[in-house]
Scaffold this motif. Structure first.
Motif: not given
Lengths: 107, 239
Positions: A92-93, A96-97, A99-101, A103-105, A107, B51, B54-55
């Motif tokens: 899961x971790x 989510x890491x 997925x976070x990358x 999401x950064x696009x 923001x 999360x 990295x976001x």
């Protein structure tokens, strides 16, 4: 029905004290390696370096849980009970890491 | 037809009942289950941390700060750039207190009351030492540096609170407070439980009971706290 009062433990090794100190020096050395890598490669940012830190962390966890928490000497069901759920958590971790990358696009 | 009855075979497998498949006492098994659930709680914080960090990966306005520019202070060495040194010291303190704890457990197997007491005392000292270091670290983080950060209106903001911080985006400070705070609270409760067990050891409660299993149970908790710190150290300070 009489439930067994005395549970047969898998006995810890006779020289437990020696093994405790050995484990301490292993943990100490691994942390020193962490610090050495950190200072040597301070300007070098890469996934490989992070992977190395995470692997060293997992190795430290193996020694803490295995020797200090005595899991290495328990019956096999206890390690299964604890480790199998944690494997899913690690998955899961990782997800989510990633997925976070993405999401950064946004923001 | 013979009159003798043959008994059906009693199941004797691991899960056949009548004995613990885990071969450990109820209390220790429940401590393991509690630690598993506690590991889930810490993992959820770690998931949030991974999360959110990295976001900010491609955010150039308020980039995620590099830990070596934030946690670079050491007591009595003001103004010297020493990244990672203080948390490394904290890590060694906690690992060492873990060793004294496991030595207390080992002495408990031999029913050596005096040794259990001594090692429990050293473990408590280690825990208090770690908490003191963390208090200093938090003070440093909250007070901030002299330079601070220039805001849009020209004023300078020093240190950190839950709304903003001088180091980077707001979640950086928030996650620092929640992750190290939640871990620190575990250390604090561990120290309190250790003190209770220590007093019981001195009072001879376990001597009378015939075994030192309570020391083993609290030991499991204490090692777990050490284990969590290994990962906080890795994810918050190294990477």
């Amino acid at each position: 029905m009489h439930i067994e009062e005395h549970l047969e433990h898998t006995e810890p090794p006779k020289d437990m004290k020696k093994q405790i100190w050995k484990t301490f020096w292993i943990l100490f050395a691994l942390t020193v390696v962490d610090i050495a890598v950190y200072f040597q490669l301070m300007e070098y940012h890469s996934g490989y370096k992070n992977a190395l830190f995470i692997i060293l962390g997992v190795v430290k966890a193996y020694f803490i849980v295995g020797i200090f928490m005595h899991m290495k000497f328990e019956k096999k069901w206890l390690p299964y009970l604890i480790i199998v759920p944690m494997i899913f958590v690690m998955y899961l971790i990782t997800l989510m890491v990633i997925e976070g990358n993405y999401t950064s696009f946004l923001r | 037809m013979s009159e003798t009855t043959t008994l059906t075979n009693v199941k004797t497998g691991t899960w056949g009942g009548g004995k613990s498949p885990f071969s450990i006492s109820y209390g220790k098994l429940m401590m393991w289950i509690f630690l598993l659930s506690d590991a889930f709680t810490f993992s959820s914080l770690l998931v949030a941390y991974g999360f959110i960090r990295h976001s900010y990966a491609s955010n150039l306005v308020t980039p995620w700060p590099s830990p070596d520019h934030v946690f670079n202070h050491f007591p009595f060495l003001h103004g010297v750039h020493l990244p990672l040194m203080f948390v490394s010291l904290m890590t060694f303190i906690l690992i060492f207190s873990s060793v004294t704890m496991v030595l207390a457990v080992e002495a408990g197997h031999r029913m050596a009351k005096k040794e259990v007491g001594m090692y429990m005392f050293l473990t408590i000292l280690g825990g208090i030492g770690f908490l003191s270091c963390q208090a200093w670290e938090w003070t440093q983080f909250i007070t901030g540096t002299h330079e601070g950060r220039m805001l849009a209106d020209g004023s300078i903001f020093h240190g950190a609170n839950l709304q903003m911080n001088q180091y980077g985006p707001t979640p950086f400070g928030d996650l620092f407070f929640i992750v190290t705070g939640f871990h620190g609270f575990h250390v604090l409760s561990g120290v309190v439980i250790n003190i209770i067990i220590y007093l019981n050891v001195l009072g001879g409660t376990y001597e009378k009971r015939g075994h030192y299993e309570m020391v083993e149970k609290v030991g499991l908790y204490w090692h777990f706290v050490d284990l969590v710190w290994v990962f906080v150290f890795t994810f918050y300070y190294l990477i």
